[in-house]
Design a protein around this motif. Structure first.
Motif, PDB file in Angstrom:
ATOM      1  N   THR A  88     -33.027 -34.993   2.154  1.00 35.67           N
ATOM      2  CA  THR A  88     -32.957 -34.757   3.593  1.00 35.67           C
ATOM      3  C   THR A  88     -34.124 -35.356   4.362  1.00 35.67           C
ATOM      4  N   SER A  89     -35.249 -35.594   3.693  1.00 37.46           N
ATOM      5  CA  SER A  89     -36.427 -36.081   4.414  1.00 37.46           C
ATOM      6  C   SER A  89     -37.390 -36.737   3.436  1.00 37.46           C
ATOM      7  N   LEU A  90     -38.184 -37.658   3.962  1.00 32.43           N
ATOM      8  CA  LEU A  90     -39.178 -38.386   3.172  1.00 32.43           C
ATOM      9  C   LEU A  90     -40.458 -38.553   3.980  1.00 32.43           C
ATOM     10  N   ALA A  91     -41.580 -38.609   3.271  1.00 35.64           N
ATOM     11  CA  ALA A  91     -42.860 -38.976   3.869  1.00 35.64           C
ATOM     12  C   ALA A  91     -43.586 -39.882   2.884  1.00 35.64           C
ATOM     13  N   LEU A  92     -44.175 -40.950   3.387  1.00 33.85           N
ATOM     14  CA  LEU A  92     -44.877 -41.924   2.552  1.00 33.85           C
ATOM     15  C   LEU A  92     -46.148 -42.318   3.273  1.00 33.85           C
ATOM     16  N   GLU A  93     -47.284 -42.204   2.584  1.00 31.36           N
ATOM     17  CA  GLU A  93     -48.572 -42.490   3.217  1.00 31.36           C
ATOM     18  C   GLU A  93     -49.532 -43.007   2.161  1.00 31.36           C
ATOM     19  N   SER A  94     -50.507 -43.807   2.597  1.00 29.66           N
ATOM     20  CA  SER A  94     -51.553 -44.272   1.688  1.00 29.66           C
ATOM     21  C   SER A  94     -52.769 -43.363   1.821  1.00 29.66           C
ATOM     22  N   ASP A  95     -53.492 -43.187   0.697  1.00 31.35           N
ATOM     23  CA  ASP A  95     -54.673 -42.335   0.721  1.00 31.35           C
ATOM     24  C   ASP A  95     -55.920 -43.182   0.950  1.00 31.35           C
ATOM     25  N   GLU A  96     -57.098 -42.564   0.788  1.00 25.91           N
ATOM     26  CA  GLU A  96     -58.359 -43.258   1.071  1.00 25.91           C
ATOM     27  C   GLU A  96     -58.604 -44.426   0.120  1.00 25.91           C
ATOM     28  N   GLN A  97     -57.980 -44.405  -1.053  1.00 22.29           N
ATOM     29  CA  GLN A  97     -58.145 -45.484  -2.027  1.00 22.29           C
ATOM     30  C   GLN A  97     -57.081 -46.569  -1.884  1.00 22.29           C
ATOM     31  N   GLY A  98     -56.190 -46.428  -0.909  1.00 20.83           N
ATOM     32  CA  GLY A  98     -55.135 -47.412  -0.709  1.00 20.83           C
ATOM     33  C   GLY A  98     -53.914 -47.175  -1.566  1.00 20.83           C
ATOM     34  N   LEU A 141     -50.196 -36.149   6.420  1.00 26.46           N
ATOM     35  CA  LEU A 141     -51.164 -36.384   7.492  1.00 26.46           C
ATOM     36  C   LEU A 141     -52.535 -36.630   6.901  1.00 26.46           C
ATOM     37  N   ARG A 142     -53.154 -37.749   7.276  1.00 23.68           N
ATOM     38  CA  ARG A 142     -54.525 -38.027   6.871  1.00 23.68           C
ATOM     39  C   ARG A 142     -55.477 -37.085   7.610  1.00 23.68           C
ATOM     40  N   THR A 143     -56.411 -36.500   6.865  1.00 24.00           N
ATOM     41  CA  THR A 143     -57.349 -35.548   7.469  1.00 24.00           C
ATOM     42  C   THR A 143     -58.789 -36.026   7.439  1.00 24.00           C
TER      43      THR A 143
END
Length: 252
Positions: A88-98, A141-143
């Motif tokens: 139903t939903s997706l989230a994709l993000e890069s972290d501090e190391q790429g 969400l990047r914090t």
């Protein structure tokens, strides 16, 4: 939810198991279709950039998740099958190391988490995240110190968690809502980090992530099906056939 990976483009979902990018200014398709990844509907999509490469994740009604290299329109890694029903939903993000973090929500009440390597291979992150209703939305969400994850369901529950471990976030989260939640968005309001939820009771509820308490409630003319942060401090709200832009007043 609206996602952009390069200026002026957004993905479209297909009923034939395909997805593709569109130029939002001209309405024209961009590049090749992302084809052959799913059986049935493509129900969710998310985009990010990993080490300079634009990458998409797609989720299908067949319960599978695929990653794609958007420069070649080719799949990355093996298909993932985290759900017993539709994604139903997706989230994709890069972290501090790429490196990437991928989260999916499903009709089976489950949230799945992965660490994504540069070659597209995914390592499952064990966790105890479980909702008591179909998951309606997930976000990352990047914090500044890591990635915060949030998930919401059809029973009005929002959960906050550490995207690296799946453990509950150390800060307090919103109280249960009296209506099903359709969509989540994160952004900034008056310089503070906020989590925004759109529910079927036609309310937008804003949660202050820094102070861990409610910030505001906005009354809409009807239920918002999707919300998406705009550049700066604003929000795009899908209301029926219309899309409304809400922005912070100048000088506020």
């Amino acid at each position: 939810m609206l996602h952009t990976v390069t200026r002026g483009t957004t993905p479209g979902l297909g009923t034939d198991g395909t997805a593709r990018l569109w130029d939002v200014e001209s309405g024209s398709p961009v590049g090749r279709r992302l084809a052959g990844g799913h059986l049935g509907w493509v129900k969710a999509v998310a985009l990010t950039v990993l080490s300079g490469v634009p990458v998409a994740a797609t989720g299908g009604s067949d319960g599978t998740v695929r990653l794609w290299d958007l420069t070649t329109a080719s799949p990355l890694g093996a298909p993932l099958a985290p759900h017993k029903g539709a994604v139903t939903s997706l989230a994709l993000e890069s972290d501090e190391q790429g490196l990437g973090r991928l989260a999916s929500g499903g009709e089976d009440h489950a949230v799945a988490l992965w660490a994504v390597a540069l070659d597209g291979s995914c390592t499952s992150v064990p966790h105890a995240l479980e909702h008591r209703g179909p998951v309606s939305d997930v976000l990352l969400l990047r914090t500044g110190t890591g990635l915060l994850g949030a998930s919401a369901d059809a029973r009005g529950i929002v959960k906050l968690w550490d995207a690296a471990t799946g453990l509950p976030w150390e800060g307090a989260g919103p109280e249960p809502y009296p209506a099903a939640i359709n969509s989540l968005a994160a952004g900034r309001l008056y310089g503070r980090r906020v989590l925004i939820s759109a529910a079927r009771d036609s309310l937008l509820r804003i949660w202050d992530l820094d102070a861990c308490h409610p910030a505001a409630v906005l009354h809409l003319p009807g239920p918002a099906s999707r919300i998406c942060p705009l550049e700066g401090e604003g929000l795009a709200v899908a209301l029926g056939r219309d899309v409304v832009a809400l922005r912070q007043p100048p000088g506020a």
